[in-house]
Design a protein around this motif. Structure first.
Motif, PDB file in Angstrom:
ATOM      1  N   GLU A  23     -50.597  -2.128 -14.746  1.00 16.62           N
ATOM      2  CA  GLU A  23     -51.762  -2.585 -13.312  1.00 16.62           C
ATOM      3  C   GLU A  23     -52.368  -3.383 -15.151  1.00 16.62           C
ATOM      4  O   GLU A  23     -53.816  -4.005 -14.928  1.00 16.62           O
ATOM      5  CB  GLU A  23     -52.788  -1.766 -12.841  1.00 16.62           C
ATOM      6  N   LEU A  24     -52.811  -1.987 -16.250  1.00 23.10           N
ATOM      7  CA  LEU A  24     -53.893  -2.688 -17.095  1.00 23.10           C
ATOM      8  C   LEU A  24     -53.001  -3.235 -18.109  1.00 23.10           C
ATOM      9  O   LEU A  24     -53.040  -4.269 -18.390  1.00 23.10           O
ATOM     10  CB  LEU A  24     -54.018  -1.314 -17.764  1.00 23.10           C
ATOM     11  N   GLU A  25     -51.703  -2.831 -17.872  1.00 19.09           N
ATOM     12  CA  GLU A  25     -50.386  -3.835 -19.450  1.00 19.09           C
ATOM     13  C   GLU A  25     -50.546  -5.063 -18.529  1.00 19.09           C
ATOM     14  O   GLU A  25     -50.782  -5.900 -19.006  1.00 19.09           O
ATOM     15  CB  GLU A  25     -48.608  -3.053 -18.880  1.00 19.09           C
ATOM     16  N   ALA A  26     -50.693  -4.958 -17.672  1.00 17.97           N
ATOM     17  CA  ALA A  26     -50.572  -6.505 -16.647  1.00 17.97           C
ATOM     18  C   ALA A  26     -52.125  -7.225 -16.681  1.00 17.97           C
ATOM     19  O   ALA A  26     -51.899  -8.382 -17.584  1.00 17.97           O
ATOM     20  CB  ALA A  26     -50.013  -6.403 -15.226  1.00 17.97           C
ATOM     21  N   ALA A  27     -53.378  -6.451 -17.000  1.00 22.01           N
ATOM     22  CA  ALA A  27     -54.040  -7.272 -16.998  1.00 22.01           C
ATOM     23  C   ALA A  27     -54.934  -7.737 -18.557  1.00 22.01           C
ATOM     24  O   ALA A  27     -54.827  -8.775 -18.674  1.00 22.01           O
ATOM     25  CB  ALA A  27     -55.291  -6.159 -16.145  1.00 22.01           C
ATOM     26  N   ILE A  28     -54.146  -6.804 -19.089  1.00 28.30           N
ATOM     27  CA  ILE A  28     -54.327  -7.366 -20.654  1.00 28.30           C
ATOM     28  C   ILE A  28     -53.171  -8.044 -21.491  1.00 28.30           C
ATOM     29  O   ILE A  28     -53.917  -8.784 -21.798  1.00 28.30           O
ATOM     30  CB  ILE A  28     -53.701  -6.030 -21.290  1.00 28.30           C
ATOM     31  N   LEU A  29     -51.929  -7.910 -20.706  1.00 32.43           N
ATOM     32  CA  LEU A  29     -51.216  -9.186 -21.351  1.00 32.43           C
ATOM     33  C   LEU A  29     -51.882 -10.434 -20.547  1.00 32.43           C
ATOM     34  O   LEU A  29     -50.707 -11.841 -20.847  1.00 32.43           O
ATOM     35  CB  LEU A  29     -49.827  -8.500 -21.249  1.00 32.43           C
ATOM     36  N   ALA A  30     -52.443 -10.276 -19.917  1.00 30.13           N
ATOM     37  CA  ALA A  30     -52.536 -11.325 -18.794  1.00 30.13           C
ATOM     38  C   ALA A  30     -53.478 -12.619 -19.809  1.00 30.13           C
ATOM     39  O   ALA A  30     -54.733 -13.822 -19.520  1.00 30.13           O
ATOM     40  CB  ALA A  30     -52.915 -11.853 -17.637  1.00 30.13           C
ATOM     41  N   PRO A  86     -49.182   4.873 -12.492  1.00 29.89           N
ATOM     42  CA  PRO A  86     -48.348   4.069 -11.930  1.00 29.89           C
ATOM     43  C   PRO A  86     -49.865   2.938 -12.507  1.00 29.89           C
ATOM     44  O   PRO A  86     -49.715   1.405 -12.703  1.00 29.89           O
ATOM     45  CB  PRO A  86     -48.530   3.536 -10.324  1.00 29.89           C
ATOM     46  N   ARG A  87     -51.127   2.926 -12.379  1.00 32.29           N
ATOM     47  CA  ARG A  87     -51.688   2.551 -12.965  1.00 32.29           C
ATOM     48  C   ARG A  87     -52.107   1.751 -14.845  1.00 32.29           C
ATOM     49  O   ARG A  87     -52.727   0.896 -14.524  1.00 32.29           O
ATOM     50  CB  ARG A  87     -53.057   2.809 -12.762  1.00 32.29           C
ATOM     51  N   ALA A  88     -50.879   2.771 -14.989  1.00 36.88           N
ATOM     52  CA  ALA A  88     -50.564   2.084 -16.655  1.00 36.88           C
ATOM     53  C   ALA A  88     -50.075   0.547 -16.224  1.00 36.88           C
ATOM     54  O   ALA A  88     -50.110  -0.025 -17.467  1.00 36.88           O
ATOM     55  CB  ALA A  88     -49.868   2.692 -17.513  1.00 36.88           C
TER      56      ALA A  88
END
Length: 272
Positions: free
Chosen positions: A129-136, A125-127
């Motif tokens: 979080e990384l996805e959201a952070a990079i796309l932001a 599930p932390r993937a």
């Protein structure tokens, strides 16, 4: 950031006008280089310009790409990869070294070949979080360092246990890439080392494709690059240097993968 990631391989045609297109490749930090080849970002602004078809002979690598509000993990693509660039857009991605993605998931990379999948089922599930952070983040060059820092923090948190097979496989992939004398799978065998079946099994599990496929793909990368030269090489000699039994086999393989005969590709490149 160390941007000297070497010359891109596998691009079949020139890129769009650099005034409207940017391609950045950045090496990972030293501690992540056993697994990650480089990070890359592509940005384009083709507003008011015609769409551009970018075609690439893909590599024996897994990519984790972030684009258009989502991310996907893509396994090895056996054919040529095509994408139409239009309007305004960008992609950021992690390119894993051949064999470098397997330790993060522990399951055969062959299951990803010819597929793209969401990251969370493979990496947890932390993937997301990384996805959201990079796309932001921004899609501009100024955000590349932030994106890379986020990706590297994730990869360090999931740093895999040592696996001697990773280095063993990567050593052979590097030899295929750098040693033109390697033209058949048997050239990778060493006295007293693992046999042919073990070699094939490890490539399938760690890289996702066979060693024969890797040999052919890197030779076709070289063929495409040399055919764009002026003047292009004589085909019979090129086929021999790339390890083909004869010119006909080379022409057949090149046309099947690239979509043009070698001579046709050379003529097309000369017009660009």
């Amino acid at each position: 950031m160390e941007s000297n990631a070497g010359k891109p391989r596998g691009l079949l045609h020139p890129r769009p006008d650099p005034r409207h297109f940017e391609h950045v490749r950045v090496l990972p930090s030293e501690d992540l280089r056993p697994w990650v080849e480089h990070f890359w970002a592509v940005r384009w602004d083709l507003r008011g310009q015609p769409p551009f078809l970018q075609q690439t002979l893909s590599h024996p690598s897994v990519h984790w790409a972030f684009q258009d509000g989502t991310s996907r993990i893509g396994g090895v693509h056996r054919g040529r990869f095509s994408i139409t660039l239009e309007g305004l857009g960008g992609v950021f991605a992690i390119k894993f070294r051949p064999g470098g993605f397997f330790p993060f998931v522990g399951t055969s990379v062959a299951a990803l070949t010819q597929r793209t999948v969401p990251p969370a089922p493979l990496l947890g599930p932390r993937a997301r979080e990384l996805e959201a952070a990079i796309l932001a983040t921004d899609v501009t060059r100024d955000a590349d360092a932030e994106r890379i820092a986020l990706a590297e923090a994730f990869l360090r948190a999931h740093r895999p246990a040592p696996d001697p097979n990773v280095a063993w496989v990567q050593e052979r992939v590097t030899r295929i890439l750098e040693d033109r004398a390697v033209t058949k799978v048997e050239d990778l065998l060493t006295p007293g080392g693992p046999g042919l079946r073990t070699l094939q099994r490890l490539f399938n599990r760690y890289v996702g494709v066979s060693p024969k496929w890797v040999i052919q793909r890197y030779r076709l990368h070289e063929a495409a690059e040399r055919l764009r030269g002026a003047p292009p090489p004589e085909l019979a000699r090129l086929a021999l240097e790339l390890g083909y039994f004869d010119q006909a086999h080379f022409i057949r393989d090149f046309r099947r993968v690239v979509g043009h005969t070698p001579a046709g590709y050379a003529r097309q490149a000369a017009r660009r």
